[in-house]
Write a protein that holds these residues in place. Structure first.
Motif, PDB file in Angstrom:
ATOM      1  N   LEU A  37       1.054  -1.217  -0.217  1.00 26.37           N
ATOM      2  CA  LEU A  37       0.019   0.079   0.380  1.00 26.37           C
ATOM      3  C   LEU A  37       0.961   1.016  -0.252  1.00 26.37           C
ATOM      4  N   MET A  38       1.927   1.364   1.124  1.00 23.24           N
ATOM      5  CA  MET A  38       2.700   2.507   0.934  1.00 23.24           C
ATOM      6  C   MET A  38       3.465   2.307  -0.436  1.00 23.24           C
ATOM      7  N   THR A  39       3.635   1.509  -1.140  1.00 21.60           N
ATOM      8  CA  THR A  39       4.602   2.060  -2.366  1.00 21.60           C
ATOM      9  C   THR A  39       3.612   1.956  -3.474  1.00 21.60           C
ATOM     10  N   TYR A  40       2.806   1.748  -3.182  1.00 16.16           N
ATOM     11  CA  TYR A  40       1.360   1.848  -4.489  1.00 16.16           C
ATOM     12  C   TYR A  40       1.475   3.148  -4.315  1.00 16.16           C
ATOM     13  N   CYS A  41       0.868   4.037  -3.221  1.00  7.44           N
ATOM     14  CA  CYS A  41       1.014   5.801  -2.420  1.00  7.44           C
ATOM     15  C   CYS A  41       2.059   6.138  -2.944  1.00  7.44           C
ATOM     16  N   LEU A  42       3.193   5.749  -2.936  1.00  3.75           N
ATOM     17  CA  LEU A  42       4.348   6.722  -2.774  1.00  3.75           C
ATOM     18  C   LEU A  42       4.470   7.125  -4.774  1.00  3.75           C
ATOM     19  N   PHE A  43       4.062   5.277  -5.527  1.00  9.49           N
ATOM     20  CA  PHE A  43       4.687   5.741  -6.788  1.00  9.49           C
ATOM     21  C   PHE A  43       3.302   6.746  -7.596  1.00  9.49           C
ATOM     22  N   ASP A  44       2.065   6.571  -6.734  1.00 10.41           N
ATOM     23  CA  ASP A  44       0.935   6.968  -7.298  1.00 10.41           C
ATOM     24  C   ASP A  44       1.828   8.847  -7.485  1.00 10.41           C
ATOM     25  N   LEU A  45       1.769   9.192  -5.907  1.00 10.17           N
ATOM     26  CA  LEU A  45       1.625  10.497  -4.989  1.00 10.17           C
ATOM     27  C   LEU A  45       3.325  11.257  -6.637  1.00 10.17           C
ATOM     28  N   ARG A  46       4.108  10.100  -6.789  1.00  9.67           N
ATOM     29  CA  ARG A  46       5.257  10.825  -7.771  1.00  9.67           C
ATOM     30  C   ARG A  46       4.895  11.192  -9.095  1.00  9.67           C
ATOM     31  N   ALA A  47       3.499  10.623  -9.294  1.00  5.20           N
ATOM     32  CA  ALA A  47       3.324  10.648 -10.954  1.00  5.20           C
ATOM     33  C   ALA A  47       2.059  11.920 -10.654  1.00  5.20           C
ATOM     34  N   THR A  48       1.339  11.810  -9.690  1.00  2.00           N
ATOM     35  CA  THR A  48       0.353  13.497  -9.691  1.00  2.00           C
ATOM     36  C   THR A  48       1.085  14.881  -9.717  1.00  2.00           C
ATOM     37  N   PRO A  49       0.708  14.880 -10.508  1.00  2.00           N
ATOM     38  CA  PRO A  49       1.385  16.669 -11.227  1.00  2.00           C
ATOM     39  C   PRO A  49       0.808  17.400  -9.732  1.00  2.00           C
ATOM     40  N   ARG A  50       1.390  18.477  -9.324  1.00  2.00           N
ATOM     41  CA  ARG A  50       1.764  18.902  -8.656  1.00  2.00           C
ATOM     42  C   ARG A  50       0.397  20.206  -8.210  1.00  2.00           C
ATOM     43  N   ASP A  51       0.089  21.004  -9.648  1.00  2.00           N
ATOM     44  CA  ASP A  51      -1.121  21.106  -9.262  1.00  2.00           C
ATOM     45  C   ASP A  51      -2.522  20.477  -8.968  1.00  2.00           C
ATOM     46  N   ARG A  52      -2.619  19.187  -8.952  1.00  2.00           N
ATOM     47  CA  ARG A  52      -3.846  18.075  -8.525  1.00  2.00           C
ATOM     48  C   ARG A  52      -3.509  17.703  -6.961  1.00  2.00           C
ATOM     49  N   VAL A  53      -2.556  17.795  -6.015  1.00  2.00           N
ATOM     50  CA  VAL A  53      -2.521  17.853  -5.056  1.00  2.00           C
ATOM     51  C   VAL A  53      -3.291  18.712  -3.959  1.00  2.00           C
ATOM     52  N   GLN A  54      -3.589  18.048  -3.138  1.00  2.00           N
ATOM     53  CA  GLN A  54      -4.783  18.924  -1.974  1.00  2.00           C
ATOM     54  C   GLN A  54      -4.244  18.753  -0.898  1.00  2.00           C
ATOM     55  N   HIS A  55      -4.687  20.126  -0.125  1.00  2.00           N
ATOM     56  CA  HIS A  55      -4.402  20.201   1.810  1.00  2.00           C
ATOM     57  C   HIS A  55      -3.146  20.028   1.757  1.00  2.00           C
ATOM     58  N   LEU A  56      -1.765  19.115   1.460  1.00  2.00           N
ATOM     59  CA  LEU A  56      -0.669  19.257   2.033  1.00  2.00           C
ATOM     60  C   LEU A  56       0.640  19.405   0.820  1.00  2.00           C
ATOM     61  N   PRO A  57       2.047  19.876   0.574  1.00  2.00           N
ATOM     62  CA  PRO A  57       2.537  20.146  -0.052  1.00  2.00           C
ATOM     63  C   PRO A  57       2.895  17.621  -0.703  1.00  2.00           C
ATOM     64  N   LYS A  58       3.403  17.942  -1.409  1.00  2.00           N
ATOM     65  CA  LYS A  58       3.953  16.571  -2.021  1.00  2.00           C
ATOM     66  C   LYS A  58       5.147  16.130  -1.226  1.00  2.00           C
ATOM     67  N   TRP A  59       5.494  16.817  -0.668  1.00  2.00           N
ATOM     68  CA  TRP A  59       6.619  16.377   0.369  1.00  2.00           C
ATOM     69  C   TRP A  59       6.008  15.523   1.559  1.00  2.00           C
ATOM     70  N   GLY A  60       5.055  16.693   1.811  1.00  2.00           N
ATOM     71  CA  GLY A  60       4.037  16.153   3.258  1.00  2.00           C
ATOM     72  C   GLY A  60       3.434  15.194   3.192  1.00  2.00           C
ATOM     73  N   TRP A  61       3.066  14.874   1.787  1.00  2.00           N
ATOM     74  CA  TRP A  61       2.454  13.419   2.043  1.00  2.00           C
ATOM     75  C   TRP A  61       3.390  12.574   2.129  1.00  2.00           C
TER      76      TRP A  61
END
Length: 86
Positions: A13-37
């Motif tokens: 689960l952690m690996t999937y979410c980290l790869f998904d986070l990496r692939a998500t454009p910065r403008d679609r990330v909500q509530h926290l910056p990418k490093w926070g997530w």
């Protein structure tokens, strides 16, 4: 056996979410910056991953409706290129 299964699920689960986070454009990330997530996902694998999947990524577009794709013929008789060849 049960503990090993829970650890394996957490790692997957952690690996999937980290790869998904990496692939998500910065403008679609909500509530926290990418490093926070990333920190949240690593420090709290189950809670962080579930929070990322539910609240982290903006769903859809700003307009609310999906972008229309190119119109394609429904069948051969609707395709002008096909009809030209008859």
């Amino acid at each position: 056996m049960g503990k090993a299964f829970l650890v394996l699920v957490a790692i997957i689960l952690m690996t999937y979410c980290l790869f998904d986070l990496r692939a998500t454009p910065r403008d679609r990330v909500q509530h926290l910056p990418k490093w926070g997530w990333a920190v949240l996902i690593v420090l709290a694998p189950y809670a962080g991953a579930l929070l990322w999947m539910v609240f982290g990524v903006a769903k859809g577009r700003a307009g609310g409706s999906p972008r229309p794709g190119p119109r394609r013929p429904l069948g051969p008789d609707d395709d002008p290129d096909f009809l030209r060849g008859l």
